[in-house]
Design an enzyme around this catalytic site. Structure first.
Site, PDB file in Angstrom:
ATOM      1  N   GLU A 186      90.791  21.626  31.366  1.00  0.00           N
ATOM      2  CA  GLU A 186      91.379  21.699  30.022  1.00  0.00           C
ATOM      3  C   GLU A 186      91.833  23.117  29.735  1.00  0.00           C
ATOM      4  OE1 GLU A 186      88.981  20.010  26.949  1.00  0.00           O
ATOM      5  OE2 GLU A 186      88.966  18.044  27.881  1.00  0.00           O
TER       6      GLU A 186
ATOM      7  N   ARG B 292      94.877  26.912  22.427  1.00  0.00           N
ATOM      8  CA  ARG B 292      95.144  26.060  21.255  1.00  0.00           C
ATOM      9  C   ARG B 292      95.730  26.823  20.069  1.00  0.00           C
ATOM     10  NH1 ARG B 292      89.973  21.982  21.053  1.00  0.00           N
ATOM     11  NH2 ARG B 292      90.692  20.857  22.860  1.00  0.00           N
TER      12      ARG B 292
ATOM     13  N   HIS C 132      90.264  20.941  13.195  1.00  0.00           N
ATOM     14  CA  HIS C 132      89.579  20.211  14.263  1.00  0.00           C
ATOM     15  C   HIS C 132      88.128  20.635  14.449  1.00  0.00           C
ATOM     16  CE1 HIS C 132      89.251  17.901  17.883  1.00  0.00           C
ATOM     17  NE2 HIS C 132      89.072  18.954  18.660  1.00  0.00           N
TER      18      HIS C 132
ATOM     19  N   ARG D  17      86.540  28.344  19.634  1.00  0.00           N
ATOM     20  CA  ARG D  17      85.754  27.562  20.594  1.00  0.00           C
ATOM     21  C   ARG D  17      86.584  27.210  21.815  1.00  0.00           C
ATOM     22  NH1 ARG D  17      85.263  21.360  21.020  1.00  0.00           N
ATOM     23  NH2 ARG D  17      87.355  21.598  20.225  1.00  0.00           N
TER      24      ARG D  17
END
Ligand SMILES: Cc1cc2nc3c(=O)[nH]c(=O)nc-3n(C[C@H](O)[C@H](O)[C@H](O)COP(=O)(O)OP(=O)(O)OC[C@H]3O[C@@H](n4cnc5c(N)ncnc54)[C@H](O)[C@@H]3O)c2cc1C
Length: 541
Positions: free
Chosen positions: A114, A275, A334, A369
């Site tokens: 990821e 992200r 999120h 994170r």
């Protein structure tokens, strides 16, 4: 009186409860919905852990520190990455069925890669249904145990007597308000995505544990660091279905209204950039083109239906076929990297009160994170809480995110969340919607002083309306908690005059070395700055 009271039945709460029961403690779990209701069961991608070469805890540590943009606590991250693999193996031994492939040495865990991970280290289950499988396994283990479970119970207030935690005041399913007392109490109530109008988090993620702590003067920090996932399906359904990063890992490309693949020019990793970078690039494109979403082109992914069954079902549910249609996407709140401050054992600033999972701020996530580190966080720190209680630990040490925080003077606290009956109550949903719209428009992906001032003023006005909410309803307490946590997020975001990790300020676009530290609330109205010591810090700013 029970030995242990656990608030919440996601991965963090149930892990803690099961370890405690195994150690012979009497345990009661309070949870506001059904036992399986949690954000945990929505998790898609998986759990990150360094199992075997070529991976190593050191590599996992390095990736986590980079994502955390200078604000991780290196000791907390070391605990996470070194204990993580054993905790995942224990979960598998307990019955969680992770995806495997046959090999000469027997079945091997299938690992996915990821964003932000330097190699494949994410275990998953049912393709993209990891959280549902973990929650199933945990719930079944709890049902086989002696743990007392109270569903439909809502914690309203922390009980603090003689300078220590004594349990909570809770709303029962019949509307009664009762004391639930225990020698030790664990807050594992999850995140606060519902502060925002657009979120991937389920309706239950209302930041309750953090609000209770803020009111009780229990230290909370890093609340400005809200991670926005770049690719939530743009559709009125709430929570927004998440279109996992794994789709871009398989070749999916973000496109604007003209069809241009705009990430190619925005970052060397293009669509697989971190992200926060992708969310900001999408946000900028939406502002430039005055549109509400961009597009994710996943039409090249083969065998979509079987590789990503959860996403496939979500798309089909709203009439989209990912093999033919570009999918409308926009950033959505999120994950909250901050929360209730803990040391390396999950101890908070209130003796005998512990916290773990998304509610907690242990220092592992810093300013952002790393993908798939949060389920691991719940597993690792959930167990550490119990090991510490068994060792007879009562109070926090100055370790992890707690470093320097115990030196702040606690301020006696103020607010009483117990609501009195009104004749003409205001509908809680009305206030909830107004809070969410305010936060999304004025404290979202990119912030500035003007917007944050507006948000603070509007939340102040809404707090006045909250006085007229109906008494003794869970919906009322959730709105009060959303208001309390939103106010703290806005205050922390206004105070952090820099751009770092998931916190972006249009008026302060660079990171500042002067702000390498945490903004901590400990009963005070404004957050206080606690600098990170050079020893505890790791990674790039
Ligand atoms: C769509 C989505 C996908 C994700 N994918 C991943 C992933 O692939 N990998 C990963 O690592 N992370 C992922 N995450 C993040 C991860 O799922 C969460 O951070 C994690 O599950 C949080 O677990 P928790 O136990 O701390 O809280 P939760 O699972 O949210 O559980 C909180 C519990 O507390 C209860 N509760 C709350 N307030 C109260 C109250 N006042 N009284 C009583 N009970 C209360 C709730 O009912 C619930 O049972 C994802 C999140 C979402 C939303």
């Amino acid at each position: 009186m029970h030995d242990l009271l656990v608030m919440g039945s996601g991965i963090a709460g149930l892990t803690t409860a099961l370890h405690a029961a195994r150690r012979g403690m009497s345990v009661v779990v309070l949870t506001k919905g059904e036992l399986s209701h949690s954000a945990t069961r929505y998790a898609q991608g998986g759990v990150a852990a360094a199992f075997a070469p070529p991976d190593s805890p050191d590599l996992h540590l390095a990736d986590t520190l980079v994502a955390g943009s200078g604000l991780c606590d290196a000791d907390a991250v070391r605990v996470l990455v070194e204990e993580g693999p054993d905790r995942v193996r224990e979960l598998a031994a307990m019955g969680a069925r992770f995806d495997t492939e046959p090999s000469a040495e027997g079945d091997q865990l299938l690992l996915a890669r990821e964003g932000g991970h330097s190699l494949a280290r994410v275990v998953h289950a049912g393709g993209d249904a990891t959280g549902a499988e973990i929650e199933r396994a945990l719930v079944e283990a709890v049902e086989r145990s002696d743990i007392e479970v109270r569903t439909g119970w809502f914690a309203i207030e922390l009980l603090r007597e003689r300078g220590r935690s004594e349990g909570v005041l809770a709303l029962s399913p019949t509307g009664g308000v009762e004391f639930v007392r225990a020698l030790d109490t664990v807050l594992a109530t999850g995140g606060a995505g519902q502060c925002f109008a657009v979120t991937t988090n389920p309706a239950l993620s209302t930041g309750d544990g953090i609000a209770l702590s803020l009111r009780a003067g229990v230290a909370c920090a890093d609340l400005e660091f809200v991670q926005f996932h770049p690719t939530a399906l743009h559709h009125p359904s709430m929570p927004r279905p998440l279109l996992s990063e794994a789709l871009r890992g398989e070749g999916a490309v973000l496109r604007d209204d003209e069809g241009s693949a705009f990430m190619a020019g925005a970052h060397p990793l293009a669509d697989l950039a971190p992200r926060d970078i992708v969310s900001r690039a999408i946000y900028a494109r939406m502002m430039d083109e005055n549109v509400e979403h961009v597009w994710l082109d996943a039409t090249m992914i083969e065998d979509f239906e079987h590789r990503f069954p959860t996403i496939w079902a979500a798309c089909q549910g709203v009439g989209l076929d990912p093999t033919n249609d570009w999918l409308p996407v926009a950033p959505a709140a999120h994950y909250l990297s901050g929360g209730v401050v803990t040391d390396l054992d999950g101890a908070t600033t209130l003796p005998h009160l512990w916290s773990c999972g998304e509610t907690a701020c242990s220092g592992v996530h810093g300013a952002n994170r790393l993908a798939s580190n949060s389920l691991l966080d719940g597993l690792v720190f959930g167990r550490r809480v119990i090991e510490a209680i068994v060792r007879d630990k009562r109070e926090a040490d100055s370790t992890g995110a707690m470093t320097g925080v115990l030196d702040l003077t606690a301020v006696a606290v103020d607010e009483d969340p117990v609501v009195l009956p009104r004749n003409n109550p205001t509908a809680p949903d009305k206030v909830r919607g107004a809070v969410q719209r305010t936060m999304s428009s004025d404290c979202g992906v990119v912030r500035d002083a003007g917007g944050l001032k507006l948000a603070a003023d509007t939340l102040g006005d809404l707090a006045g309306l909250a006085d007229d909410l109906p008494a003794r309803e869970m919906a009322t307490y959730e709105v009060l908690n959303l208001l309390r946590v939103s106010r703290a997020i806005v205050d922390a975001a206004a105070t952090r005059e820099e751009t770092r990790g998931s916190h972006a300020r249009a008026d302060y676009p660079e990171a500042s070395d002067d702000l390498l530290g945490r903004f901590v609330f400990r009963g005070s109205a404004r957050p206080e700055f606690v600098p990170l010591s050079a020893g505890s810090r790791g990674g790039n700013a």
